[in-house]
Write a protein that holds these residues in place. Structure first.
Motif, mmCIF file in Angstrom:
data_model
loop_
_atom_site.group_PDB
_atom_site.id
_atom_site.type_symbol
_atom_site.label_atom_id
_atom_site.label_comp_id
_atom_site.label_asym_id
_atom_site.label_seq_id
_atom_site.Cartn_x
_atom_site.Cartn_y
_atom_site.Cartn_z
ATOM 1 N N ILE A 1 0.844 -1.197 0.000
ATOM 2 C CA ILE A 1 0.000 0.000 0.000
ATOM 3 C C ILE A 1 0.878 1.246 0.000
ATOM 4 O O ILE A 1 0.670 2.173 -0.785
ATOM 5 C CB ILE A 1 -0.961 0.005 1.207
ATOM 6 C CG1 ILE A 1 -1.963 -1.152 1.095
ATOM 7 C CG2 ILE A 1 -1.681 1.352 1.312
ATOM 8 C CD1 ILE A 1 -2.721 -1.435 2.376
ATOM 9 N N ALA A 2 1.884 1.276 0.875
ATOM 10 C CA ALA A 2 2.752 2.446 1.003
ATOM 11 C C ALA A 2 3.527 2.725 -0.279
ATOM 12 O O ALA A 2 3.743 3.887 -0.639
ATOM 13 C CB ALA A 2 3.714 2.254 2.172
ATOM 14 N N HIS B 1 2.621 1.812 -3.347
ATOM 15 C CA HIS B 1 1.766 1.850 -4.538
ATOM 16 C C HIS B 1 1.733 3.266 -5.105
ATOM 17 O O HIS B 1 1.745 4.248 -4.359
ATOM 18 C CB HIS B 1 0.345 1.399 -4.182
ATOM 19 C CG HIS B 1 -0.434 0.917 -5.344
ATOM 20 N ND1 HIS B 1 -1.215 1.754 -6.105
ATOM 21 C CD2 HIS B 1 -0.533 -0.309 -5.900
ATOM 22 C CE1 HIS B 1 -1.785 1.059 -7.076
ATOM 23 N NE2 HIS B 1 -1.375 -0.198 -6.971
ATOM 24 N N GLY C 1 0.173 6.494 -3.542
ATOM 25 C CA GLY C 1 0.068 6.345 -2.093
ATOM 26 C C GLY C 1 -1.175 5.644 -1.600
ATOM 27 O O GLY C 1 -1.414 5.583 -0.403
ATOM 28 N N GLU C 2 -1.987 5.107 -2.529
ATOM 29 C CA GLU C 2 -3.156 4.343 -2.119
ATOM 30 C C GLU C 2 -3.352 3.205 -3.104
ATOM 31 O O GLU C 2 -2.917 3.273 -4.250
ATOM 32 C CB GLU C 2 -4.409 5.202 -2.005
ATOM 33 C CG GLU C 2 -4.890 5.789 -3.308
ATOM 34 C CD GLU C 2 -6.165 6.602 -3.138
ATOM 35 O OE1 GLU C 2 -6.431 7.129 -2.054
ATOM 36 O OE2 GLU C 2 -6.909 6.695 -4.124
ATOM 37 N N VAL D 1 -3.779 1.901 8.628
ATOM 38 C CA VAL D 1 -4.237 2.295 7.291
ATOM 39 C C VAL D 1 -5.624 2.911 7.396
ATOM 40 O O VAL D 1 -6.388 2.616 8.308
ATOM 41 C CB VAL D 1 -4.276 1.102 6.293
ATOM 42 C CG1 VAL D 1 -2.888 0.519 6.075
ATOM 43 C CG2 VAL D 1 -5.256 0.042 6.713
ATOM 44 N N SER E 1 -9.174 3.787 4.908
ATOM 45 C CA SER E 1 -9.838 3.189 3.749
ATOM 46 C C SER E 1 -11.063 3.991 3.370
ATOM 47 O O SER E 1 -11.615 4.754 4.178
ATOM 48 C CB SER E 1 -10.237 1.747 4.053
ATOM 49 O OG SER E 1 -11.224 1.706 5.059
ATOM 50 N N TYR F 1 -10.471 1.351 -1.282
ATOM 51 C CA TYR F 1 -9.104 1.832 -1.455
ATOM 52 C C TYR F 1 -8.473 2.044 -0.083
ATOM 53 O O TYR F 1 -9.134 2.479 0.859
ATOM 54 C CB TYR F 1 -9.095 3.143 -2.248
ATOM 55 C CG TYR F 1 -9.413 2.922 -3.702
ATOM 56 C CD1 TYR F 1 -8.405 2.868 -4.649
ATOM 57 C CD2 TYR F 1 -10.727 2.736 -4.118
ATOM 58 C CE1 TYR F 1 -8.698 2.636 -5.986
ATOM 59 C CE2 TYR F 1 -11.022 2.507 -5.453
ATOM 60 C CZ TYR F 1 -10.006 2.462 -6.380
ATOM 61 O OH TYR F 1 -10.292 2.224 -7.693
ATOM 62 N N TYR F 2 -7.173 1.739 0.019
ATOM 63 C CA TYR F 2 -6.434 1.820 1.284
ATOM 64 C C TYR F 2 -5.223 2.718 1.124
ATOM 65 O O TYR F 2 -4.619 2.782 0.055
ATOM 66 C CB TYR F 2 -5.969 0.423 1.716
ATOM 67 C CG TYR F 2 -7.115 -0.472 2.095
ATOM 68 C CD1 TYR F 2 -7.556 -0.546 3.404
ATOM 69 C CD2 TYR F 2 -7.778 -1.239 1.134
ATOM 70 C CE1 TYR F 2 -8.623 -1.351 3.758
ATOM 71 C CE2 TYR F 2 -8.848 -2.054 1.477
ATOM 72 C CZ TYR F 2 -9.261 -2.100 2.794
ATOM 73 O OH TYR F 2 -10.324 -2.892 3.141
ATOM 74 N N TRP F 3 -4.858 3.400 2.209
ATOM 75 C CA TRP F 3 -3.644 4.199 2.257
ATOM 76 C C TRP F 3 -3.062 4.081 3.653
ATOM 77 O O TRP F 3 -3.762 3.822 4.626
ATOM 78 C CB TRP F 3 -3.927 5.664 1.892
ATOM 79 C CG TRP F 3 -4.956 6.304 2.782
ATOM 80 C CD1 TRP F 3 -4.747 6.953 3.971
ATOM 81 C CD2 TRP F 3 -6.384 6.315 2.572
ATOM 82 N NE1 TRP F 3 -5.944 7.361 4.505
ATOM 83 C CE2 TRP F 3 -6.964 6.995 3.660
ATOM 84 C CE3 TRP F 3 -7.212 5.823 1.558
ATOM 85 C CZ2 TRP F 3 -8.328 7.178 3.776
ATOM 86 C CZ3 TRP F 3 -8.572 6.022 1.670
ATOM 87 C CH2 TRP F 3 -9.113 6.697 2.761
#
Length: 118
Positions: free
Chosen positions: A45-46, A48, A51-52, A82, A84, A92-94
């Motif tokens: 995730i980090a 990607h 950033g998300e 995280v 979402s 979506y996740y960040w």
């Protein structure tokens, strides 16, 4: 969490002992990261682009089912690592930078002053 001056809120353990509440919060984070799948998910995730990452982008690199990935993402979210957001049918996740700052600040070793030559 960062203070007004931008410094992380948690002092390194070498300077002062953790309080009960801080220890409980940080232990949830470390426990969530103690699983290799969750640690890899956080890294994916980090790193990607943007950033998300969509959950659809996170299932391919693992040899586990989509429900298992969703469970691990839920653990990371509940640990405060995280954030979402649902967008249509996808989530979506960040990574939450303040959570990483807390972990980093806790483990930071204070600089040792250089000794003067004898």
């Amino acid at each position: 969490m960062l203070g007004q001056d931008g410094a992380a809120c948690c002092a390194p353990m070498l300077r002062e002992p953790l309080g009960e509440e801080a220890a409980a919060e940080l232990s949830r984070m470390f426990k969530a990261l103690s699983d290799p799948v969750r640690l890899r998910l956080l890294s994916l995730i980090a790193s990607h682009e943007g950033g998300e990452a969509c959950v659809c982008d996170l299932t391919g690199p693992f040899d586990v089912s989509q429900p298992t990935i969703s469970h691990h993402l839920k653990v990371l979210r509940e640990a405060g690592l995280v954030g979402s957001e649902r967008r249509g049918t996808w989530v979506y996740y960040w990574v939450l930078p303040e959570a990483l700052a807390k972990l980093s600040a806790l483990l930071q070793i204070p600089a040792v002053p250089a000794k003067a030559p004898a």
